[in-house]
Motif scaffolding. Structure first.
Motif, PDB file in Angstrom:
ATOM      1  N   LEU A  16      45.689  91.267  -7.679  1.00  0.00           N
ATOM      2  CA  LEU A  16      46.209  90.328  -6.696  1.00  0.00           C
ATOM      3  C   LEU A  16      45.164  90.163  -5.603  1.00  0.00           C
ATOM      4  CD1 LEU A  16      48.729  88.673  -5.708  1.00  0.00           C
ATOM      5  CD2 LEU A  16      49.249  90.641  -4.250  1.00  0.00           C
ATOM      6  N   VAL A  17      44.778  88.910  -5.330  1.00  0.00           N
ATOM      7  CA  VAL A  17      43.807  88.612  -4.274  1.00  0.00           C
ATOM      8  C   VAL A  17      44.566  88.021  -3.088  1.00  0.00           C
ATOM      9  CG1 VAL A  17      41.758  87.298  -3.609  1.00  0.00           C
ATOM     10  CG2 VAL A  17      41.989  88.176  -5.954  1.00  0.00           C
ATOM     11  N   ALA A  18      44.483  88.676  -1.942  1.00  0.00           N
ATOM     12  CA  ALA A  18      45.077  88.145  -0.717  1.00  0.00           C
ATOM     13  C   ALA A  18      44.097  87.139  -0.121  1.00  0.00           C
ATOM     14  CB  ALA A  18      45.350  89.279   0.268  1.00  0.00           C
ATOM     15  N   TRP A  19      44.502  85.872  -0.084  1.00  0.00           N
ATOM     16  CA  TRP A  19      43.560  84.815   0.298  1.00  0.00           C
ATOM     17  C   TRP A  19      43.911  84.202   1.645  1.00  0.00           C
ATOM     18  CZ3 TRP A  19      38.933  83.237  -0.918  1.00  0.00           C
ATOM     19  CH2 TRP A  19      38.499  81.987  -0.457  1.00  0.00           C
ATOM     20  N   LYS A  20      42.885  83.944   2.437  1.00  0.00           N
ATOM     21  CA  LYS A  20      42.982  83.174   3.669  1.00  0.00           C
ATOM     22  C   LYS A  20      41.636  82.500   3.846  1.00  0.00           C
ATOM     23  CE  LYS A  20      45.452  82.110   7.377  1.00  0.00           C
ATOM     24  NZ  LYS A  20      46.758  81.413   7.229  1.00  0.00           N
ATOM     25  N   THR A  21      41.593  81.172   3.796  1.00  0.00           N
ATOM     26  CA  THR A  21      40.317  80.471   3.860  1.00  0.00           C
ATOM     27  C   THR A  21      39.489  80.978   5.034  1.00  0.00           C
ATOM     28  OG1 THR A  21      41.266  78.488   2.858  1.00  0.00           O
ATOM     29  CG2 THR A  21      39.201  78.225   4.067  1.00  0.00           C
ATOM     30  N   GLY A  22      38.282  81.445   4.750  1.00  0.00           N
ATOM     31  CA  GLY A  22      37.420  81.997   5.790  1.00  0.00           C
ATOM     32  C   GLY A  22      36.403  82.950   5.194  1.00  0.00           C
ATOM     33  N   ARG A  23      35.529  83.458   6.021  1.00  0.00           N
ATOM     34  CA  ARG A  23      34.396  84.267   5.567  1.00  0.00           C
ATOM     35  C   ARG A  23      34.827  85.545   4.867  1.00  0.00           C
ATOM     36  NH1 ARG A  23      31.247  88.437   6.678  1.00  0.00           N
ATOM     37  NH2 ARG A  23      32.594  89.156   8.361  1.00  0.00           N
ATOM     38  N   GLU A  24      35.785  86.270   5.456  1.00  0.00           N
ATOM     39  CA  GLU A  24      36.143  87.577   4.906  1.00  0.00           C
ATOM     40  C   GLU A  24      36.764  87.464   3.516  1.00  0.00           C
ATOM     41  OE1 GLU A  24      35.783  87.925   9.268  1.00  0.00           O
ATOM     42  OE2 GLU A  24      36.925  86.573   7.965  1.00  0.00           O
ATOM     43  N   SER A  25      37.712  86.543   3.339  1.00  0.00           N
ATOM     44  CA  SER A  25      38.320  86.369   2.015  1.00  0.00           C
ATOM     45  C   SER A  25      37.296  85.866   1.013  1.00  0.00           C
ATOM     46  CB  SER A  25      39.489  85.381   2.097  1.00  0.00           C
ATOM     47  OG  SER A  25      40.607  85.961   2.714  1.00  0.00           O
ATOM     48  N   SER A  26      36.426  84.969   1.453  1.00  0.00           N
ATOM     49  CA  SER A  26      35.394  84.439   0.564  1.00  0.00           C
ATOM     50  C   SER A  26      34.461  85.543   0.090  1.00  0.00           C
ATOM     51  CB  SER A  26      34.597  83.347   1.291  1.00  0.00           C
ATOM     52  OG  SER A  26      33.551  82.855   0.481  1.00  0.00           O
TER      53      SER A  26
ATOM     54  N   GLY B 285      53.463  93.827 -10.225  1.00  0.00           N
ATOM     55  CA  GLY B 285      53.002  95.010 -10.954  1.00  0.00           C
ATOM     56  C   GLY B 285      51.491  95.140 -10.898  1.00  0.00           C
ATOM     57  N   SER B 286      50.899  94.705  -9.791  1.00  0.00           N
ATOM     58  CA  SER B 286      49.434  94.727  -9.649  1.00  0.00           C
ATOM     59  C   SER B 286      48.918  96.157  -9.568  1.00  0.00           C
ATOM     60  CB  SER B 286      49.010  93.957  -8.394  1.00  0.00           C
ATOM     61  OG  SER B 286      49.522  92.647  -8.398  1.00  0.00           O
ATOM     62  N   ASP B 287      47.686  96.362 -10.088  1.00  0.00           N
ATOM     63  CA  ASP B 287      47.058  97.679  -9.959  1.00  0.00           C
ATOM     64  C   ASP B 287      45.860  97.646  -9.021  1.00  0.00           C
ATOM     65  OD1 ASP B 287      45.157  96.374 -11.481  1.00  0.00           O
ATOM     66  OD2 ASP B 287      45.176  97.806 -13.133  1.00  0.00           O
ATOM     67  N   LEU B 288      45.605  96.469  -8.412  1.00  0.00           N
ATOM     68  CA  LEU B 288      44.504  96.350  -7.454  1.00  0.00           C
ATOM     69  C   LEU B 288      44.779  95.181  -6.519  1.00  0.00           C
ATOM     70  CD1 LEU B 288      41.653  97.284  -6.531  1.00  0.00           C
ATOM     71  CD2 LEU B 288      40.714  95.532  -8.054  1.00  0.00           C
ATOM     72  N   LEU B 289      44.586  95.419  -5.217  1.00  0.00           N
ATOM     73  CA  LEU B 289      44.689  94.366  -4.211  1.00  0.00           C
ATOM     74  C   LEU B 289      43.304  94.109  -3.647  1.00  0.00           C
ATOM     75  CD1 LEU B 289      46.322  92.476  -2.326  1.00  0.00           C
ATOM     76  CD2 LEU B 289      46.609  94.451  -0.781  1.00  0.00           C
ATOM     77  N   VAL B 290      42.861  92.853  -3.731  1.00  0.00           N
ATOM     78  CA  VAL B 290      41.565  92.441  -3.180  1.00  0.00           C
ATOM     79  C   VAL B 290      41.817  91.683  -1.883  1.00  0.00           C
ATOM     80  CG1 VAL B 290      39.540  90.973  -3.531  1.00  0.00           C
ATOM     81  CG2 VAL B 290      40.454  92.315  -5.439  1.00  0.00           C
ATOM     82  N   MET B 291      41.128  92.066  -0.813  1.00  0.00           N
ATOM     83  CA  MET B 291      41.326  91.361   0.445  1.00  0.00           C
ATOM     84  C   MET B 291      40.092  91.485   1.336  1.00  0.00           C
ATOM     85  SD  MET B 291      44.043  93.895   2.405  1.00  0.00           S
ATOM     86  CE  MET B 291      44.293  92.696   3.719  1.00  0.00           C
ATOM     87  N   GLY B 292      39.938  90.522   2.211  1.00  0.00           N
ATOM     88  CA  GLY B 292      38.858  90.571   3.186  1.00  0.00           C
ATOM     89  C   GLY B 292      39.223  91.477   4.346  1.00  0.00           C
ATOM     90  N   GLY B 293      38.234  92.151   4.892  1.00  0.00           N
ATOM     91  CA  GLY B 293      38.451  93.031   6.037  1.00  0.00           C
ATOM     92  C   GLY B 293      38.176  92.291   7.328  1.00  0.00           C
TER      93      GLY B 293
END
Length: 264
Positions: free
Chosen positions: A147-157, A226-234
């Motif tokens: 699962l990728v947590a997305w928010k348009t911007g530098r960190e998510s990109s 049932g995700s086993d990994l969360l991807v997100m910008g810091g």
């Protein structure tokens, strides 16, 4: 993803991190570097304990990588020689890695440790993506349902681009944005095309939520999928010249239930 750095500081939690590193190394034909940082405690008894623990970690690393037929290198780094502490040592060796694996900070303890707030400090200081492993539970595999947590911007990109090697080989991937603006909704098609150009088939979804905080929404979505990994910008705020994680990332890292892949 050819070089993986795993920080090893104690037997109980380091073994789990190493299992994840081995799983990723086998799938990506990567080399693992195990890193123990010597911090030179002032108390002689503590110095002896740390030396013994370092030897046990080195033995564990060599046994596990050897049994898995994964190429590995063990490093014991001197924090003072590198001009700093644990975070600075990890960040130094991260220079030669594609991914850094560390453990979640343990909350609720009154004892101050050198590893307090370590994950976020490594995210800001290393310049590399960081895989943060929860201290509760066991995780021997990661990245099959992302699962990728997305928010348009530098960190998510940045996080999305860093995670491409994992997304390409995932069995399923979901890009999820909470409360997008009209402009951000328009960006979704471009995001879908970008991923497709890199061979990633992902479902792109949005949700309008008002009753829960975004951090809780993401954690609930992880459970639902049932995700086993969360991807997100810091995402970070600057306070008195120091980067501090934004509220959403801070909440996720405090209450995380699966490994989190974070970039800044």
């Amino acid at each position: 993803m050819k070089q993986i750095l795993v920080f090893m500081d104690n037997l109980e939690h380091s073994a789990d991190r190493l299992e994840l590193a081995i799983d990723l190394a086998k799938r990506h034909r990567a080399t693992i570097t195990g890193l123990k940082v010597a911090v030179h405690p002032l108390i002689p008894m503590r110095r002896g304990h740390d030396k013994e623990a370092g030897e046990e970690l080195a033995q564990l690393f060599r046994e596990k990588t050897g049994a898995a037929d994964v190429k590995g290198e063990w490093i014991t780094a001197d924090a003072k020689a590198l001009g700093g502490g644990v975070v600075e040592a990890i960040s130094h060796y991260a220079t030669f890695a594609d991914l850094v694996i560390v453990g979640q900070s343990e909350h609720g303890s009154t004892e101050r440790r050198a590893t307090d707030f370590l994950p976020e400090k490594v995210v800001f200081g290393s310049g590399k993506p960081v895989l943060i492993v929860p201290y509760a539970g066991r995780y021997q595999s990661v990245g099959r349902n992302i699962l990728v947590a997305w928010k348009t911007g530098r960190e998510s990109s940045r996080a999305l681009t860093d995670a491409l090697p994992l997304l390409r080989v995932a069995e399923s991937a979901h890009i999820f944005e909470v409360n997008p603006s009209n402009d951000e909704m328009a960006d979704m098609e471009g995001l879908r095309r970008y991923l497709a150009a890199h061979g990633v088939k992902a479902q792109v979804e949005t949700s309008a939520i008002t009753e829960l905080g975004i951090g809780d929404v993401l954690l609930n979505r992880v459970s639902d999928e049932g995700s086993d990994l969360l991807v997100m910008g810091g995402y970070a705020d600057l306070h008195f010249g120091t980067y501090v994680l934004g509220d959403v990332a801070k909440h996720v890292l405090r209450h995380m239930t699966i490994p989190v892949f974070m970039s800044h």
